[in-house]
Design a protein around this motif. Structure first.
Motif, PDB file in Angstrom:
ATOM      1  N   GLY A  52       0.821  -1.216   0.000  1.00 40.98           N
ATOM      2  CA  GLY A  52       0.000   0.000   0.000  1.00 40.98           C
ATOM      3  C   GLY A  52       0.855   1.266   0.000  1.00 40.98           C
ATOM      4  N   ARG A  53       2.111   1.150   0.402  1.00 33.32           N
ATOM      5  CA  ARG A  53       3.017   2.311   0.382  1.00 33.32           C
ATOM      6  C   ARG A  53       3.876   2.305  -0.880  1.00 33.32           C
ATOM      7  NH1 ARG A  53       2.877   5.372   4.830  1.00 33.32           N
ATOM      8  NH2 ARG A  53       1.688   4.421   6.510  1.00 33.32           N
ATOM      9  N   ARG A  54       3.643   1.309  -1.733  1.00 34.46           N
ATOM     10  CA  ARG A  54       4.387   1.291  -3.006  1.00 34.46           C
ATOM     11  C   ARG A  54       3.399   1.471  -4.162  1.00 34.46           C
ATOM     12  NH1 ARG A  54       7.890  -2.370  -0.046  1.00 34.46           N
ATOM     13  NH2 ARG A  54       6.428  -4.053  -0.410  1.00 34.46           N
ATOM     14  N   LEU A  55       2.776   0.406  -4.580  1.00 33.49           N
ATOM     15  CA  LEU A  55       1.924   0.458  -5.785  1.00 33.49           C
ATOM     16  C   LEU A  55       2.587   1.343  -6.835  1.00 33.49           C
ATOM     17  CD1 LEU A  55      -1.740   0.644  -4.415  1.00 33.49           C
ATOM     18  CD2 LEU A  55      -0.640  -1.281  -5.557  1.00 33.49           C
ATOM     19  N   TYR A  56       3.881   1.132  -7.020  1.00 34.01           N
ATOM     20  CA  TYR A  56       4.674   2.039  -7.843  1.00 34.01           C
ATOM     21  C   TYR A  56       4.211   2.098  -9.289  1.00 34.01           C
ATOM     22  CZ  TYR A  56       8.309   1.837  -4.178  1.00 34.01           C
ATOM     23  OH  TYR A  56       9.013   1.917  -3.015  1.00 34.01           O
ATOM     24  N   GLY A  57       4.272   3.312  -9.823  1.00 31.81           N
ATOM     25  CA  GLY A  57       4.253   3.506 -11.262  1.00 31.81           C
ATOM     26  C   GLY A  57       5.668   3.891 -11.678  1.00 31.81           C
ATOM     27  N   MET A  58       5.817   4.396 -12.899  1.00 31.46           N
ATOM     28  CA  MET A  58       7.161   4.778 -13.374  1.00 31.46           C
ATOM     29  C   MET A  58       7.133   6.173 -13.972  1.00 31.46           C
ATOM     30  SD  MET A  58       8.773   1.594 -15.386  1.00 31.46           S
ATOM     31  CE  MET A  58       8.997   0.002 -14.643  1.00 31.46           C
ATOM     32  N   THR A  59       8.279   6.824 -13.944  1.00 31.17           N
ATOM     33  CA  THR A  59       8.454   7.996 -14.793  1.00 31.17           C
ATOM     34  C   THR A  59       9.259   7.513 -15.978  1.00 31.17           C
ATOM     35  OG1 THR A  59      10.429   8.619 -13.588  1.00 31.17           O
ATOM     36  CG2 THR A  59       8.382   9.673 -12.902  1.00 31.17           C
ATOM     37  N   VAL A  60       8.843   7.935 -17.162  1.00 34.72           N
ATOM     38  CA  VAL A  60       9.412   7.372 -18.394  1.00 34.72           C
ATOM     39  C   VAL A  60       9.936   8.539 -19.241  1.00 34.72           C
ATOM     40  CG1 VAL A  60       8.821   6.021 -20.454  1.00 34.72           C
ATOM     41  CG2 VAL A  60       7.696   5.529 -18.283  1.00 34.72           C
ATOM     42  N   PRO A  61      11.164   8.447 -19.801  1.00 39.74           N
ATOM     43  CA  PRO A  61      11.648   9.579 -20.605  1.00 39.74           C
ATOM     44  C   PRO A  61      10.848   9.721 -21.904  1.00 39.74           C
ATOM     45  CG  PRO A  61      13.175   7.732 -20.725  1.00 39.74           C
ATOM     46  CD  PRO A  61      12.134   7.352 -19.722  1.00 39.74           C
ATOM     47  N   SER A  62      10.608  10.948 -22.301  1.00 38.42           N
ATOM     48  CA  SER A  62       9.905  11.196 -23.566  1.00 38.42           C
ATOM     49  C   SER A  62      10.917  11.392 -24.686  1.00 38.42           C
ATOM     50  CB  SER A  62       9.028  12.444 -23.433  1.00 38.42           C
ATOM     51  OG  SER A  62       8.525  12.799 -24.695  1.00 38.42           O
ATOM     52  N   GLU A  63      10.473  11.151 -25.917  1.00 39.24           N
ATOM     53  CA  GLU A  63      11.373  11.378 -27.066  1.00 39.24           C
ATOM     54  C   GLU A  63      11.359  12.842 -27.494  1.00 39.24           C
ATOM     55  OE1 GLU A  63       9.415   8.318 -29.342  1.00 39.24           O
ATOM     56  OE2 GLU A  63       8.437   9.766 -30.643  1.00 39.24           O
ATOM     57  N   MET A  64      10.573  13.664 -26.765  1.00 36.96           N
ATOM     58  CA  MET A  64      10.524  15.098 -27.094  1.00 36.96           C
ATOM     59  C   MET A  64      10.865  15.933 -25.868  1.00 36.96           C
ATOM     60  SD  MET A  64       7.232  14.931 -29.497  1.00 36.96           S
ATOM     61  CE  MET A  64       6.659  13.563 -28.564  1.00 36.96           C
ATOM     62  N   PRO A  65      11.378  17.151 -26.087  1.00 33.63           N
ATOM     63  CA  PRO A  65      11.725  17.999 -24.939  1.00 33.63           C
ATOM     64  C   PRO A  65      10.471  18.542 -24.256  1.00 33.63           C
ATOM     65  CG  PRO A  65      12.125  19.183 -26.990  1.00 33.63           C
ATOM     66  CD  PRO A  65      11.718  17.797 -27.371  1.00 33.63           C
ATOM     67  N   ASN A  66      10.634  18.954 -23.021  1.00 28.80           N
ATOM     68  CA  ASN A  66       9.544  19.586 -22.257  1.00 28.80           C
ATOM     69  C   ASN A  66       8.285  18.719 -22.219  1.00 28.80           C
ATOM     70  OD1 ASN A  66      11.029  21.976 -21.643  1.00 28.80           O
ATOM     71  ND2 ASN A  66      10.742  22.585 -23.795  1.00 28.80           N
ATOM     72  N   LYS A  67       8.497  17.466 -22.070  1.00 28.19           N
ATOM     73  CA  LYS A  67       7.356  16.542 -22.012  1.00 28.19           C
ATOM     74  C   LYS A  67       7.678  15.458 -20.994  1.00 28.19           C
ATOM     75  CE  LYS A  67       4.311  14.022 -25.059  1.00 28.19           C
ATOM     76  NZ  LYS A  67       4.175  13.386 -26.350  1.00 28.19           N
ATOM     77  N   GLU A  68       6.698  15.131 -20.140  1.00 29.50           N
ATOM     78  CA  GLU A  68       6.925  14.080 -19.143  1.00 29.50           C
ATOM     79  C   GLU A  68       5.940  12.933 -19.377  1.00 29.50           C
ATOM     80  OE1 GLU A  68       8.997  15.881 -15.331  1.00 29.50           O
ATOM     81  OE2 GLU A  68       6.821  16.111 -15.267  1.00 29.50           O
ATOM     82  N   LEU A  69       6.422  11.720 -19.141  1.00 28.70           N
ATOM     83  CA  LEU A  69       5.577  10.525 -19.277  1.00 28.70           C
ATOM     84  C   LEU A  69       5.539   9.791 -17.937  1.00 28.70           C
ATOM     85  CD1 LEU A  69       6.956   9.003 -22.640  1.00 28.70           C
ATOM     86  CD2 LEU A  69       5.248  10.803 -22.366  1.00 28.70           C
ATOM     87  N   TYR A  70       4.376   9.285 -17.589  1.00 30.37           N
ATOM     88  CA  TYR A  70       4.210   8.562 -16.323  1.00 30.37           C
ATOM     89  C   TYR A  70       3.340   7.336 -16.531  1.00 30.37           C
ATOM     90  CZ  TYR A  70       4.628  13.480 -14.794  1.00 30.37           C
ATOM     91  OH  TYR A  70       4.992  14.786 -14.636  1.00 30.37           O
ATOM     92  N   THR A  71       3.468   6.361 -15.629  1.00 34.81           N
ATOM     93  CA  THR A  71       2.474   5.274 -15.577  1.00 34.81           C
ATOM     94  C   THR A  71       1.905   5.202 -14.154  1.00 34.81           C
ATOM     95  OG1 THR A  71       4.034   3.541 -14.920  1.00 34.81           O
ATOM     96  CG2 THR A  71       3.752   3.899 -17.281  1.00 34.81           C
ATOM     97  N   TYR A  72       0.626   4.907 -14.066  1.00 33.33           N
ATOM     98  CA  TYR A  72      -0.054   4.760 -12.772  1.00 33.33           C
ATOM     99  C   TYR A  72      -0.798   3.427 -12.745  1.00 33.33           C
ATOM    100  CZ  TYR A  72       0.458   9.831 -12.267  1.00 33.33           C
ATOM    101  OH  TYR A  72       0.963  11.099 -12.172  1.00 33.33           O
ATOM    102  N   ARG A  73      -0.806   2.793 -11.575  1.00 33.92           N
ATOM    103  CA  ARG A  73      -1.696   1.644 -11.377  1.00 33.92           C
ATOM    104  C   ARG A  73      -3.046   2.185 -10.911  1.00 33.92           C
ATOM    105  NH1 ARG A  73       0.251  -3.431 -11.189  1.00 33.92           N
ATOM    106  NH2 ARG A  73       2.458  -3.779 -10.822  1.00 33.92           N
ATOM    107  N   ARG A  74      -4.105   1.914 -11.646  1.00 38.67           N
ATOM    108  CA  ARG A  74      -5.447   2.339 -11.241  1.00 38.67           C
ATOM    109  C   ARG A  74      -6.270   1.118 -10.839  1.00 38.67           C
ATOM    110  NH1 ARG A  74      -4.179   7.510 -10.556  1.00 38.67           N
ATOM    111  NH2 ARG A  74      -3.685   8.593 -12.492  1.00 38.67           N
ATOM    112  N   PRO A  75      -7.119   1.235  -9.823  1.00 42.98           N
ATOM    113  CA  PRO A  75      -7.973   0.083  -9.468  1.00 42.98           C
ATOM    114  C   PRO A  75      -8.937  -0.233 -10.607  1.00 42.98           C
ATOM    115  CG  PRO A  75      -8.587   2.054  -8.236  1.00 42.98           C
ATOM    116  CD  PRO A  75      -7.330   2.395  -8.980  1.00 42.98           C
ATOM    117  N   ILE A  76      -9.397  -1.473 -10.645  1.00 41.41           N
ATOM    118  CA  ILE A  76     -10.241  -1.893 -11.770  1.00 41.41           C
ATOM    119  C   ILE A  76     -11.718  -1.591 -11.511  1.00 41.41           C
ATOM    120  CG2 ILE A  76     -10.983  -3.918 -13.092  1.00 41.41           C
ATOM    121  CD1 ILE A  76      -8.139  -4.989 -12.803  1.00 41.41           C
ATOM    122  N   GLY A  77     -12.190  -1.813 -10.285  1.00 45.09           N
ATOM    123  CA  GLY A  77     -13.604  -1.553  -9.985  1.00 45.09           C
ATOM    124  C   GLY A  77     -14.147  -2.599  -9.042  1.00 45.09           C
TER     125      GLY A  77
END
Ligand code: NAD
Length: 521
Positions: free
Chosen positions: A121-146
């Motif tokens: 519960g203190r992790r559920l990590y996502g990632m920060t991912v480098p973008s192929e373009m400047p001034n742009k950030e990419l992320y991943t999140y774990r979302r609950p399903i329902g």
């Protein structure tokens, strides 16, 4: 919490709400059939629908509750399970007949599962991912399903359900659980501990009842009504296939944990004492009623004779009987139905060319005795241990899960033959090999098709932080336990955040450097 409790008529439970039903079923003590432990009602279709609606409503708030707070409730559950471990274990033993020390293990597995997922519960990590373009950030999140619905079997009435709803709840899903009709009272108390742990109303709902044309079938119907977002099923392959079909039609990917026909191979260089003990436990622990129980014992032809001599000697010494006795190997079958199935298997699967290495077979009674029986055999549903030799791959018994104290013996000439016999049943849950040759172990690990394998250990035994699950007729490749199960209870969300202030197009507005392909050395 006491073991004398009798609950009557309860059919649906969400902590505060207990609705009654007119369709009752009994929970009977398999070591004493006159002991009716509880009478429950089967939840009706409208009650099942109501449970799902409550879970859907509660999801709106639960998914926004911070994951560490959700996990703190699971921490409370772990503490409550520890405090009530002995009492709950006694209910398990009384209700489904597994030996008390195994029942304690069943509850302990749920405690371990809580302990593991509290910190998740203190992790559920996502990632920060480098973008192929400047001034742009990419992320991943774990979302609950329902809304997560699950139907579970009665052979592990505490551990297996906890593998589902502990991670499901930590990840932010709400639950509807149809426990096994063989263990409603255990399930009732387990649910009570979850409510006591502090779950908000509607987050966790239990619908008691049977399977076919009853509560279980109606819960599956709710997938079609759009009230369930994820399904989990632990039970027989036949029912799992139905659930897989329904979920597939609605483009859902269920978690299916099904049957097994688990091989245990003993090679010529194995430690025979160790392997005999492993085979004995894999074959007869829980009276063979584990999904990971031994199905086919595959012996290298050079050690077959001494191995079987030692094994049969040990089998003749095992204690069967009262599951509250600390020294027995196994107690009764889970219920009369399981004993009937075992007796039917003896009648229908054993062919004239087979050789029974154990005598007698069938049901232990006061007249048809087992030498080391503890208690009164006539009061319960106790089977003899059965070992069947001369089994061929074309025999039905080779590839049919028998779910009782029965396993086959086959022989092999080398590791290639052993692996072929191990892999060709169509199932792929657990497996084991006894050998001390690294090259053989390497080949076995690479080529065995089961989801789990043991080296110099039996086919049974799980740990809360190692993936559990099977392939082929044993499941759809889903895995429970450890970090791997989080992929069952979360969906990945990809986010890109453009801070450049202009429309940047991936693949097109990129600053890739073209190589000068004219250059040659
Ligand atoms: P089962 O499939 O008959 O019943 C399991 C659950 O499904 C019960 O809750 C039952 O009420 C419900 N059910 C039965 N028929 C249904 C239907 N038509 N529709 C909806 N629900 C239905 O299995 P069982 O005999 O109780 O349990 C033994 C089986 O479970 C064995 O095959 C064993 O290998 C398997 N199992 C697998 C695992 C695993 O993790 N792979 C663990 C434990 C047990």
């Amino acid at each position: 919490m006491g073991v004398k409790m009798l609950k009557k008529g309860l059919s649906f439970l969400d902590g505060k709400n207990e609705e009654t039903s007119s369709d009752f079923f009994e929970s009977q003590n398999p070591s004493n059939l006159t002991d009716i432990i509880a009478v429950f009602g089967s939840a009706t279709k409208p009650q099942v629908e109501k449970a799902c609606q409550r879970a859907k409503e509660a999801f709106k708030v639960w998914k926004k509750t911070p994951a560490p707070i959700r996990a703190s409730i699971i921490q409370n559950l772990g503490k409550l399970l520890e405090k009530n471990k002995e009492a709950l274990s006694k209910i398990v033993t009384r209700e489904m007949g597994k030996p008390i020390r195994e029942a304690r293990g069943d509850v302990q597995e749920a405690i371990d599962t809580c302990n593991f997922f509290v910190s998740e519960g203190r992790r559920l990590y996502g990632m920060t991912v480098p973008s192929e373009m400047p001034n742009k950030e990419l992320y991943t999140y774990r979302r609950p399903i329902g809304v997560f619905a699950c139907i579970t079997a009665g052979n592990f009435p505490v551990a297996v359900p906890s593998w589902y709803f502990v991670p499901a709840l930590v990840a932010g899903n709400t639950c509807v659980w149809k426990p096994s009709h063989d263990t409603p009272l255990t399930s009732y108390y387990f649910a009570q501990l979850l409510y006591k742990a502090g779950l908000p109303e509607g987050v966790f709902n239990v619908v008691f009842g049977k399977g076919e044309n009853s509560t279980g079938a109606w819960l599956i119907e709710m997938v079609g009504k759009g009230l369930i977002d994820k399904f989990g099923f632990t039970g027989s392959t036949a029912v799992g296939q139905k659930i897989g079909e329904t979920c597939g039609r609605h483009l859902q990917n269920p978690c299916l944990e099904l049957g097994g026909k688990n091989p245990l191979v003993v090679m010529e260089d194995a430690d025979l004492d160790l392997a005999v003990n492993g085979a004995l436990w894999a074959g007869f622990g829980t009276a063979g009623q584990r999904c990971t129980s031994l199905g086919n014992l595959i012996l290298h032809e050079s050690i077959q004779e001494p191995f079987l001599k030692q094994l049969l000697q040990k089998v003749s010494e095992i204690k069967i009987g009262d599951p509250f006795d600390e020294s027995i190997t196994y107690g009764p079958m889970i219920s009369e139905t399981f004993l009937k199935n075992h007796l039917r298997n003896l009648e229908t699967l054993i062919e004239p060319h087979h050789k029974l290495l154990t005598e007698p077979n069938g049901q232990v009674t006061g007249k048809k005795k087992w030498k080391n029986f503890v208690g009164d055999a006539d009061r319960g549903v106790y089977p003899f241990p059965t070992i069947v030799a001369n089994v061929k791959p074309s025999d039905k018994i080779y590839s049919t899960e028998t779910f009782g104290p029965l396993f086959n013996v086959m022989t092999c000439k080398n590791i290639d033959e052993a692996i072929a016999l191990a892999n060709n049943t169509g199932f792929g849950l657990s497996s084991a090999i006894y050998t001390n040759t690294p090259k053989i172990i390497y080949q076995w690990k690479e080529e065995i098709s089961a989801g789990m394998t043991s080296i110099n250990n039996s086919t049974t035994g799980a740990e809360a932080h190692l993936p559990f699950g099977g392939n082929g007729k044993s499941g759809n490749g889903s895995r429970q336990s450890g970090v791997w199960v989080l992929d069952q209870f979360t969906k990945w969300q990809a986010v890109n955040w453009d801070l450049s202030g202009k429309l940047q197009l991936a693949q097109m507005d990129t600053g890739y450097v073209e190589p000068d392909l004219q250059y040659t050395i």
